[in-house]
Write a protein that holds these residues in place. Structure first.
Motif, PDB file in Angstrom:
ATOM      1  N   LEU A  66       1.304   7.389 -34.187  1.00 15.71           N
ATOM      2  CA  LEU A  66       2.697   7.814 -34.186  1.00 15.71           C
ATOM      3  C   LEU A  66       3.556   6.753 -34.866  1.00 15.71           C
ATOM      4  CD1 LEU A  66       3.088   9.143 -30.516  1.00 15.71           C
ATOM      5  CD2 LEU A  66       2.382  10.407 -32.539  1.00 15.71           C
ATOM      6  N   PHE A  67       4.098   7.077 -36.032  1.00 13.66           N
ATOM      7  CA  PHE A  67       5.006   6.180 -36.752  1.00 13.66           C
ATOM      8  C   PHE A  67       6.420   6.661 -36.459  1.00 13.66           C
ATOM      9  CE2 PHE A  67       0.995   5.989 -38.940  1.00 13.66           C
ATOM     10  CZ  PHE A  67       0.866   4.662 -39.320  1.00 13.66           C
ATOM     11  N   VAL A  68       7.158   5.880 -35.697  1.00 16.00           N
ATOM     12  CA  VAL A  68       8.458   6.320 -35.188  1.00 16.00           C
ATOM     13  C   VAL A  68       9.585   5.574 -35.891  1.00 16.00           C
ATOM     14  CG1 VAL A  68       9.896   6.519 -33.144  1.00 16.00           C
ATOM     15  CG2 VAL A  68       7.440   6.891 -32.957  1.00 16.00           C
TER      16      VAL A  68
ATOM     17  N   ASN B  92       5.942   1.322 -32.975  1.00 18.79           N
ATOM     18  CA  ASN B  92       7.403   1.246 -32.936  1.00 18.79           C
ATOM     19  C   ASN B  92       7.886  -0.181 -32.823  1.00 18.79           C
ATOM     20  OD1 ASN B  92       6.528   0.788 -30.309  1.00 18.79           O
ATOM     21  ND2 ASN B  92       8.379   1.637 -29.396  1.00 18.79           N
ATOM     22  N   GLY B  93       7.058  -1.140 -33.254  1.00 21.17           N
ATOM     23  CA  GLY B  93       7.456  -2.532 -33.128  1.00 21.17           C
ATOM     24  C   GLY B  93       8.348  -3.009 -34.244  1.00 21.17           C
ATOM     25  N   LEU B  94       8.686  -2.095 -35.144  1.00 24.67           N
ATOM     26  CA  LEU B  94       9.509  -2.468 -36.301  1.00 24.67           C
ATOM     27  C   LEU B  94      10.917  -1.915 -36.149  1.00 24.67           C
ATOM     28  CD1 LEU B  94       6.932  -1.477 -39.030  1.00 24.67           C
ATOM     29  CD2 LEU B  94       7.418  -3.769 -38.235  1.00 24.67           C
ATOM     30  N   PRO B  95      11.894  -2.544 -36.783  1.00 29.40           N
ATOM     31  CA  PRO B  95      13.225  -1.936 -36.804  1.00 29.40           C
ATOM     32  C   PRO B  95      13.128  -0.563 -37.450  1.00 29.40           C
ATOM     33  CG  PRO B  95      13.288  -4.190 -37.639  1.00 29.40           C
ATOM     34  CD  PRO B  95      11.843  -3.821 -37.503  1.00 29.40           C
ATOM     35  N   TRP B  96      13.790   0.429 -36.862  1.00 31.24           N
ATOM     36  CA  TRP B  96      13.621   1.802 -37.335  1.00 31.24           C
ATOM     37  C   TRP B  96      13.999   1.958 -38.805  1.00 31.24           C
ATOM     38  CZ3 TRP B  96      17.501   4.510 -39.505  1.00 31.24           C
ATOM     39  CH2 TRP B  96      18.806   4.075 -39.300  1.00 31.24           C
ATOM     40  N   VAL B  97      14.928   1.152 -39.272  1.00 28.98           N
ATOM     41  CA  VAL B  97      15.400   1.308 -40.648  1.00 28.98           C
ATOM     42  C   VAL B  97      14.277   1.053 -41.647  1.00 28.98           C
ATOM     43  CG1 VAL B  97      17.006   0.419 -42.382  1.00 28.98           C
ATOM     44  CG2 VAL B  97      17.747   0.650 -40.022  1.00 28.98           C
ATOM     45  N   GLN B  98      13.336   0.195 -41.315  1.00 35.32           N
ATOM     46  CA  GLN B  98      12.342  -0.260 -42.291  1.00 35.32           C
ATOM     47  C   GLN B  98      10.961   0.363 -42.118  1.00 35.32           C
ATOM     48  OE1 GLN B  98      12.322  -4.521 -41.894  1.00 35.32           O
ATOM     49  NE2 GLN B  98      14.492  -4.729 -42.316  1.00 35.32           N
TER      50      GLN B  98
ATOM     51  N   PHE C  97       8.168  -0.232 -44.817  1.00 29.57           N
ATOM     52  CA  PHE C  97       7.142  -1.203 -44.456  1.00 29.57           C
ATOM     53  C   PHE C  97       5.744  -0.631 -44.679  1.00 29.57           C
ATOM     54  CE2 PHE C  97       4.188  -2.957 -41.318  1.00 29.57           C
ATOM     55  CZ  PHE C  97       4.265  -4.303 -41.619  1.00 29.57           C
ATOM     56  N   TRP C  98       5.505   0.593 -44.267  1.00 31.58           N
ATOM     57  CA  TRP C  98       4.174   1.187 -44.391  1.00 31.58           C
ATOM     58  C   TRP C  98       3.909   1.768 -45.766  1.00 31.58           C
ATOM     59  CZ3 TRP C  98       0.510   0.147 -41.015  1.00 31.58           C
ATOM     60  CH2 TRP C  98       0.866  -0.259 -39.731  1.00 31.58           C
ATOM     61  N   ALA C  99       4.923   1.848 -46.606  1.00 31.69           N
ATOM     62  CA  ALA C  99       4.731   2.421 -47.951  1.00 31.69           C
ATOM     63  C   ALA C  99       3.738   1.625 -48.778  1.00 31.69           C
ATOM     64  CB  ALA C  99       6.071   2.500 -48.677  1.00 31.69           C
TER      65      ALA C  99
END
Length: 528
Positions: free
Chosen positions: A413-415, A440-446, A450-452
């Motif tokens: 799940l990438f949230v 979900n450990g990343l800021p939602w904006v990125q 980030f995963w791109a």
């Protein structure tokens, strides 16, 4: 001479400072008020309170309703409880399945109070909805005494009152009567824990998280009158995606309810799982809720994530994207695009591929929708009434029910939305979701950005370690992430070649007949 302003834009063009100075006065007064009083009236975390106290006008997006056309009502997506549209104060309910077009706004929104104008300040314009916003009602020709009785701010010609939700019961706060207030104070004095009781009452008030639908009391078309204000002193207005007519082939057109409309081909979920084959699947969900909060960045996020999946071997037929309504600009780089209006289609698709034996190896869900503070995702306001009914929202419980006992090797799940903590808490210790990992450990904006850059041979846990925000994952989750997105082992010796990766792990693989029948339920075998 009293000039009636048709809209903020006309005011700015024709009479310059008349409406401009008035809105500017409202905004500056409202900003000062929320700095001093917001955290005493709603239960915000300390970090949010600290952020609010240092707010500058240049960091706040301002929305104001069009004026000069009668009283308006402000309706939030969570204004009313699920099921019937019910008002605590009116003592009656309205069946939402009834014909809305034949009812007035007073009947459609019982208990909602009418005002001359609505002002909304968004202190976090870069964040996903929902996040705390501040809503004010504006009433004209109100005496100073009456304004004080309403707990308002008297500005000489107008009275500004802040709207909040009482005890999280999805109702815009209405002013209590004087007898209610006196009885409450008397109970607090008599109670041995009076101070505690007052604190509990205060912490029960909940902040507002969305832009309301602001409609004229007599406007049966329910036209949105809340507009963003472009002003050099305020933050820049976000740019919503433009609307367009759905470009669907003529072959997809059909008659529906005796009106000629074009529909996209229905999602044939039953064709997703093939005999003797297992594949990687993905579902991309970006609701948007309504045009005003569906931005270009949402489409950009989908493009980035979709392309990353394709680079990692996901077949285009196995990536299903559910985005906004029927009229939003389609993301050209993606295929299999469907509107987020079809909640049952989304749920049925996820449930089907989850429950089919050997259908899915890696199941990826990318979630980027407006979210309530309980984690519920808002999909799309299909009937344009401003209220998120059961068919227009996707709760955490429903999502977990669809993923319970999923037969995929791993569910990722990438949230990229607010309040993912509600989903995280429900997953912790769940025996029905042992193969589900919430990233979900990343800021939602990125998240999408980030995963791109994830490439096919890269281990998920290795890529996650590059995050500036440390992730707190248990041993079970770490084990599920110690592979590539397609499920290939990490750091194998000798290293897998690109051809081996594509043949054995990426996309789809054919399964031996013996393996296929080995784990199938006996009932399935007997039916064949």
């Amino acid at each position: 001479m009293k000039i009636q302003c048709v809209s903020l834009l006309i005011c700015a063009l024709l009479i310059g400072e008349c409406c401009g100075s008035r809105v500017d006065r409202w905004v500056r007064t409202g900003l000062q008020y929320l700095k001093l009083n917001l955290c005493r009236r709603v239960s915000l975390p300390e970090s949010e309170c600290k952020k609010m106290s240092h707010l500058h006008l240049s960091g706040v997006v301002v929305y104001v309703s069009e004026s000069g056309s009668g009283k308006v009502l402000a309706i939030l997506p969570d204004s009313y409880s699920s099921g019937a549209l019910q008002s605590k104060h009116s003592g009656f309910s309205v069946d939402p399945s009834a014909d809305e077009e034949s009812r007035t706004n007073e009947e459609l929104y019982p208990g909602a109070s009418a005002h001359d104008a609505v002002l909304l300040l968004d202190p976090s314009p870069g964040e996903s909805f929902g996040h705390p916003v501040v809503l004010f009602y504006v009433d004209f020709n109100v005496t100073k005494k009456k304004c004080a009785h309403m707990d308002g701010i008297y500005l000489g010609e107008e009275c500004l009152t802040m709207a909040v939700k009482t005890r999280c019961q999805n109702q815009l706060k209405r002013r209590r009567s004087r007898s209610d207030r006196m009885a409450s104070r008397l109970r607090a004095r008599r109670s041995p824990v009076g101070r505690t009781a007052r604190m509990e009452h205060s912490s029960g008030l909940c902040e507002i998280h969305f832009l309301p639908l602001v409609v004229g009391v007599k406007d049966t078309n329910r036209t949105q009158r809340l507009r963003c204000v472009d002003h050099p002193d305020f933050a820049r207005c976000p740019q919503p995606l433009p609307l367009t007519s759905p470009s669907v082939p003529i072959s997809s057109c059909e008659l529906n309810k005796n009106t000629r409309r074009c529909h996209q081909q229905r999602l044939a979920t039953h064709l997703s799982c093939r005999l003797y084959q297992t594949c990687d699947h993905a579902v991309l969900l970006s609701g948007g809720w309504q045009e005003q909060i569906t931005y270009q960045r949402h489409a950009h996020n989908l493009q980035l994530f979709y392309q990353m999946l394709r680079n990692n071997g996901f077949h285009k037929d196995h990536v299903k994207t559910f985005f906004a309504g029927n009229g939003q600009v389609a993301v050209k780089e993606t295929e299999g695009m469907y509107p987020a209006t079809e909640k049952e289609v989304i749920r049925n698709h996820i449930s089907y591929i989850c429950r089919k034996q050997h259908c899915v190896d890696s199941l990826v869900l990318y979630l980027n929708s407006p979210t309530r503070n309980d984690g519920t995702m808002l999909l799309w306001d299909r009937n344009n009434n401003g209220i998120a009914d059961l068919k227009e929202r996707y709760s955490v419980g429903e999502l977990l029910a669809d993923l319970a006992g999923c037969k995929a090797s791993r569910v990722l799940l990438f949230v990229e939305q607010s309040y993912s903590g509600a989903l995280s808490k429900r997953l912790m210790g769940s025996l029905k979701h042992v193969n589900v990992v919430l990233l979900n450990g990343l800021p939602w904006v990125q998240t999408a950005e980030f995963w791109a850059s994830l490439h096919p041979a890269q281990c998920l846990i290795d890529h996650l370690s590059k995050s500036p925000v440390p992730s707190r994952l248990g041993d079970a989750a770490l084990g599920l992430l110690n592979v590539t997105l397609a499920g290939a082992p990490c750091n194998s010796t000798p290293a897998l070649t690109e051809a081996e990766m594509r043949k054995e792990y990426m996309g789809c693989q054919n399964l031996p007949t013996a393996l296929w029948y080995q784990k199938r339920p006996k009932s399935d075998i007997s039916r064949n």
